[in-house]
Enzyme design. Structure first.
Site, PDB file in Angstrom:
ATOM      1  N   ASN A  52       0.681  -1.270   0.004  1.00 38.54           N
ATOM      2  CA  ASN A  52      -0.018   0.055  -0.005  1.00 38.54           C
ATOM      3  C   ASN A  52       0.936   1.373   0.062  1.00 38.54           C
ATOM      4  O   ASN A  52       1.970   1.265   0.529  1.00 38.54           O
ATOM      5  CB  ASN A  52      -1.066  -0.083   1.287  1.00 38.54           C
ATOM      6  N   LEU A  56      -1.055   8.526   4.028  1.00 41.26           N
ATOM      7  CA  LEU A  56      -1.479   9.113   5.211  1.00 41.26           C
ATOM      8  C   LEU A  56      -2.659   9.861   4.958  1.00 41.26           C
ATOM      9  O   LEU A  56      -2.998  11.147   5.545  1.00 41.26           O
ATOM     10  CB  LEU A  56      -0.483  10.083   5.929  1.00 41.26           C
ATOM     11  N   CYS A 111       5.662   5.719   9.073  1.00 35.76           N
ATOM     12  CA  CYS A 111       5.104   5.612   7.511  1.00 35.76           C
ATOM     13  C   CYS A 111       6.014   5.433   6.632  1.00 35.76           C
ATOM     14  O   CYS A 111       6.845   6.256   6.699  1.00 35.76           O
ATOM     15  CB  CYS A 111       4.097   6.559   7.172  1.00 35.76           C
ATOM     16  N   ASN A 173       5.372  -1.657  11.612  1.00 36.98           N
ATOM     17  CA  ASN A 173       4.850  -1.213  10.582  1.00 36.98           C
ATOM     18  C   ASN A 173       5.165  -2.043   9.315  1.00 36.98           C
ATOM     19  O   ASN A 173       6.046  -2.861   9.364  1.00 36.98           O
ATOM     20  CB  ASN A 173       5.241   0.491  10.288  1.00 36.98           C
TER      21      ASN A 173
HETATM   22  O1  RRO Z   1      -0.881   5.789   4.758  1.00 37.85           O
HETATM   23  C1  RRO Z   1       0.048   5.012   4.547  1.00 37.85           C
HETATM   24  O2  RRO Z   1       0.475   5.008   3.562  1.00 37.85           O
HETATM   25  C2  RRO Z   1       0.485   4.095   5.571  1.00 37.85           C
HETATM   26  C3  RRO Z   1       0.761   4.493   6.917  1.00 37.85           C
HETATM   27 BR1  RRO Z   1       0.287   6.186   7.371  1.00 37.85          BR
HETATM   28  C4  RRO Z   1       1.603   3.603   7.507  1.00 37.85           C
HETATM   29  O3  RRO Z   1       2.026   3.703   8.730  1.00 37.85           O
HETATM   30  N1  RRO Z   1       2.151   2.274   7.084  1.00 37.85           N
HETATM   31  C5  RRO Z   1       1.422   2.142   5.774  1.00 37.85           C
HETATM   32  O4  RRO Z   1       1.926   1.083   5.241  1.00 37.85           O
HETATM   33  N2  RRO Z   1       0.816   2.901   5.035  1.00 37.85           N
END
Ligand code: RRO
Length: 300
Positions: A52, A56, A111, A173
């Protein structure tokens, strides 16, 4: 718990996660201002997982305050995941989320999909300590710090968070990855790179939990590819006291929370454990475990 970002956008969906068997729920990461996130495509299924690059997306802390109050009215324990673009922003957002009535906070230091100042804070131990300490000054709530696997030495970063005043470490994460469309001959995600989750990352995330558990005295929350009760037990034996489940919801639906909980209960009954805490980190004692006990653990 659900892993932050998975089903964490609205109170109604979080209530469904809770009703499905999660012990508490975690919001999508909330920042100081509304953010649209990255353009599509933002999610692609890959071998044994998903990649992904949401970027954020979130409605901003002012709006989310109302959502927290709504979730609390439903009787659901809510952990607010949050981020900022500077130490001050992290502290301000944490303050607002605490006042809104969240039960705990998860500082997203990790992230993988945004510019360094927002995302990869967790690559630098001094920054992690500074930001954690600034947030600590703003809230008495339990404070979890979520770390990244995309670092050279996760132990030193975990210790920095502990020194900064974290009450627990969430490990970890997503792992940074890439997927390419061979017909278009270009990366599939608009952001090019993304965060890999699901069974593909489990051994890496489990190793992070193992290392963090050796480095800190505070509890560790395991996250990364947990799909079955067996995965959950592996994480607990590696040192996790609680768990987050995200990508498995895509493959198994919301029932996965109850299935995992039932799997943990089954293992405990079969092996004579009466509480999770009796099992936390037991695998670190591997040199002292006799063959009989080791076999007993392996067969269930
Ligand atoms: O929003 C993202 O793209 C995202 C976040 Br904030 C995160 O902490 N971990 C991730 O895999 N995607």
């Amino acid at each position: 718990m659900n892993a932050a970002g998975v089903l964490g956008m609205t109170p109604d969906i979080l209530k469904r996660v809770y009703d499905s068997g999660a012990g508490a729920v975690i919001s999508k990461s909330i920042g100081p201002e509304p953010r649209r996130g990255h353009p599509n495509p933002t999610l692609v299924r890959v071998e044994c997982g998903a990649l992904n690059a949401m970027g954020l997306p979130n409605p901003g802390v002012e709006y989310f305050v109302e959502e927290i109050q709504e979730i609390k009215k439903m009787g659901v324990p809510i952990i607010a995941s949050f981020f900022g673009g500077s130490t001050q922003e992290f502290a301000d957002v944490a303050y607002k989320l605490s006042r809104a009535g969240a039960d705990a906070l998860e500082l997203n230091a990790s992230c993988p999909n945004v510019a360094e100042e927002l995302g990869m804070l967790a690559a630098d131990a001094a920054n992690v300590e500074k930001v954690t300490a600034a947030v600590r000054d703003e809230t008495k709530l339990p404070l979890f710090v979520k770390l990244s696997p995309n670092v050279t030495n996760i132990k030193s970063i975990a210790v920095a968070a502990e020194w900064g005043g974290a009450d627990a470490i969430t490990a970890v994460n997503t792992s940074k990855g890439i997927a390419i469309d061979i017909n278009l001959r270009r990366p599939i995600l608009a952001n090019v790179t993304g965060g890999l989750s699901g069974p593909a990352v489990k051994p890496v995330s489990l190793r992070c939990v193992w290392e963090v558990a050796q480095a800190v005295k505070i509890p560790v929350i395991g996250c990364g590819g947990i799909t079955t009760g067996r995965d959950a037990i592996e994480y607990i034996l590696a040192g996790a006291s609680a768990l987050e489940v995200g990508t498995a919801v895509m493959t198994h639906g919301l029932d996965v929370y109850k299935e995992i909980a039932d799997g943990i209960t089954c293992y405990m009954e079969n092996n004579g454990f009466t509480s999770i805490s009796e099992m936390v980190g037991l695998a670190h004692d591997y040199e002292n475990i006799g063959v009989d006990n080791a076999c007993l653990g392996m067969t269930k």
